[in-house]
Design a protein around this motif. Structure first.
Motif, PDB file in Angstrom:
ATOM      1  N   GLU A  34       1.001  -1.204   0.013  1.00  0.00           N
ATOM      2  CA  GLU A  34      -0.054   0.006  -0.031  1.00  0.00           C
ATOM      3  C   GLU A  34       0.851   1.335  -0.186  1.00  0.00           C
ATOM      4  O   GLU A  34       1.752   1.364   0.891  1.00  0.00           O
ATOM      5  N   LEU A  36       0.139   4.579   0.506  1.00  0.00           N
ATOM      6  CA  LEU A  36      -0.164   5.496   1.626  1.00  0.00           C
ATOM      7  C   LEU A  36       0.302   4.833   2.969  1.00  0.00           C
ATOM      8  O   LEU A  36       0.629   3.838   3.072  1.00  0.00           O
ATOM      9  N   ARG A  38      -1.544   4.358   5.425  1.00  0.00           N
ATOM     10  CA  ARG A  38      -2.699   3.507   5.916  1.00  0.00           C
ATOM     11  C   ARG A  38      -3.540   2.786   4.701  1.00  0.00           C
ATOM     12  O   ARG A  38      -3.345   3.303   3.887  1.00  0.00           O
ATOM     13  N   LYS A  41      -8.079   4.083   2.730  1.00  0.00           N
ATOM     14  CA  LYS A  41      -8.346   5.539   3.201  1.00  0.00           C
ATOM     15  C   LYS A  41      -9.648   5.806   2.506  1.00  0.00           C
ATOM     16  O   LYS A  41     -10.363   6.632   2.975  1.00  0.00           O
ATOM     17  N   LYS A  42      -9.787   5.422   1.133  1.00  0.00           N
ATOM     18  CA  LYS A  42     -10.911   5.854   0.364  1.00  0.00           C
ATOM     19  C   LYS A  42     -12.145   5.292   1.164  1.00  0.00           C
ATOM     20  O   LYS A  42     -13.152   6.080   0.991  1.00  0.00           O
ATOM     21  N   SER A 108     -15.992   3.580   9.064  1.00  0.00           N
ATOM     22  CA  SER A 108     -15.128   3.197   9.658  1.00  0.00           C
ATOM     23  C   SER A 108     -15.188   1.795  10.144  1.00  0.00           C
ATOM     24  O   SER A 108     -14.467   0.907  10.398  1.00  0.00           O
ATOM     25  N   GLN A 162      -6.492  10.007  -1.989  1.00  0.00           N
ATOM     26  CA  GLN A 162      -6.851   8.908  -1.386  1.00  0.00           C
ATOM     27  C   GLN A 162      -6.189   7.608  -2.118  1.00  0.00           C
ATOM     28  O   GLN A 162      -6.367   6.507  -1.872  1.00  0.00           O
TER      29      GLN A 162
END
Ligand SMILES: Cc1cc2nc3c(=O)[nH]c(=O)nc-3n(C[C@H](O)[C@H](O)[C@H](O)COP(=O)(O)OP(=O)(O)OC[C@H]3O[C@@H](n4cnc5c(N)ncnc54)[C@H](O)[C@@H]3O)c2cc1C
Length: 400
Positions: A34, A36, A38, A41-42, A108, A162
């Motif tokens: 990945e 990013l 984390r 994210k999107k 989330s 994202q």
């Protein structure tokens, strides 16, 4: 380092395919790359933070490429995806239009469910961009990680903040994988703003029809939101999918029908009787029984009617003109707000190069694709995440 399966991209399709590979083949080692810092994210931004993660009515006809998606959609139906979510401990609810949301109403929870499961299954996550993908006897990622099979889940070019910035297509250049032209889709449309700008923030329900040189290109129903740059709202986002079919944007027009639930005759008889019964009503309020007041005033002005006049002064010709503007208002299209604002990318890996029964590349053995990187897209309502999840589950069978 060697892994049995490497997954490039830790968005919805990457996380789901990693979990499904591990469930199908517990003995296989799985790694996710990945770019990013984390995963997923999107997912947090989807459905305005509620994550509209599926649609119970989804069929192949909801997608741009029905014949390609049919096998996947028949195998991994919305109901079977809901069972998948249930198996992660995530309960869902559906609204009257079949749109599925997590019971918690919070995106989330969806990401947490995916993260906890990847952790439980011992899936490794490397926070690094995959910039180089080669194959000798096995795949080699970024010159150091080896993998027997690779699933590419990098998404398209939409919403690059994202993570999905089109780097997946560049990564696949080594294998000469072709992609079709890429367009922002599910995106706001920019138009001649003379009409829309003063109506900024006004919402109506209606139908949008896109034409090029008077030829029908596509239509979409639903909420239309006026903005200083043009049009937004779900109907606009849905209509933007058809812009890829326009060859010269200069010739593109949108026709807006703000009373698509009423025949012209019905509207005529309503307005004529309204005028006759309420002849002392000021013209600025004449349309407030069927449209938001600001819209009614703008249409009356556009028809050259003085807002302070009494409705009784309106001629039959005025009323016909008003109806034409309510049911067939023309806007010149200038473009879209672009990838930065778009929810989905229309276009992607050419489907002719992918086996629809396995999601494996026709060119490269053991290379699979899923989610938005493929030339598959749909309208608003949970259909795009349905595709991301269903295609990820099929790719994770690692057949072929
Ligand atoms: C604001 C917004 C709201 C949306 N709401 C909905 C909704 O409610 N319902 C719905 O159905 N759809 C919705 N969508 C669309 C939906 O989110 C996407 O279709 C779906 O997320 C696609 O999943 P994917 O895994 O294929 O790609 P993505 O979700 O884009 O994930 C790709 C991942 O790959 C990573 N990546 C990319 N390149 C590399 C690389 N070279 N190396 C390593 N990692 C890489 C990215 O960082 C990213 O994490 C929405 C989209 C947006 C932007």
């Amino acid at each position: 380092m060697f892994f049995d399966v490497a997954i490039i991209g830790g968005g919805m399709s990457g996380l789901v395919s990693a979990i499904e590979v591990k469930r199908n083949y517990p003995e296989k080692s799985v790694v996710i790359f990945e770019k990013l810092d984390r995963v997923g994210k999107k997912i947090l931004a989807t459905g305005n933070g509620r994550c509209n993660l599926d649609n119970l009515t989804a069929t192949k006809e909801d997608y741009n490429s029905p014949s390609f998606v049919s096998f996947t959609l028949e195998k991994y139906t919305p109901e079977s995806n809901l069972d998948f979510w249930k198996s992660l401990g995530l309960l869902t609810v559906a609204d009257s239009e079949g749109r599925v949301y997590p019971r918690s109403n919070s995106a989330s929870s969806v990401l947490d469910a995916l993260r906890f499961e990847t952790e439980k299954l011992g899936i490794k996550i490397i926070f690094e961009k995959a910039e180089k993908l080669d194959k000798k006897d096995v795949f080699i990622i970024n010159n150091n990680i080896k993998a027997e099979k690779v699933i590419v889940c990098c998404g398209g070019c939409s919403s690059p903040s994202q993570g999905s910035d089109g780097s997946g297509f560049r990564l696949l250049k080594t294998f000469r994988c072709r992609n079709t032209p890429l367009y922002p889709s599910l995106v706001q449309i920019t138009t001649d703003t003379r009409f829309t700008k003063p109506l900024k923030g006004v919402r109506v329900k209606g139908r949008l029809t896109l034409t090029e040189k008077e030829k029908f290109i596509g239509k979409a129903d639903g909420e239309i939101l006026f903005a200083d740059y043009g049009l937004s709202g779900i109907a606009t986002m849905d209509l933007s999918r058809f812009l890829r079919k326009v060859s010269d944007i200069q010739n593109a027009r949108i026709y807006l029908d703000m009373a698509c639930d009423m025949e012209e005759k019905e509207l005529l008889s309503y307005l004529v009787s309204h005028r006759n019964k309420n002849s002392h009503l000021e013209c600025e309020n004449f349309l407030s029984g069927i449209l938001p007041k600001a819209m009614g005033k703008t249409i009356m002005k556009k028809c050259g009617i003085f807002l302070g006049d009494e409705a009784g002064k309106l001629t039959d010709k005025d009323i016909k003109n008003i109806i034409e503007n309510i049911k067939n208002l023309e806007l010149k299209v200038t473009g879209t707000k672009g990838f930065e604002f778009s929810q989905v990318t229309s276009g992607g890996i050419d489907l002719k190069e992918v086996d629809k029964f396995t999601m494996m590349s026709e060119r490269v053995n053991d290379l699979y694709f899923c989610g938005e990187i493929l030339d598959v897209d749909s309208r608003c309502g949970g259909f795009n995440l349905h595709w991301a999840v269903s295609s990820a589950r099929l790719a994770a069978e690692l057949k072929g």
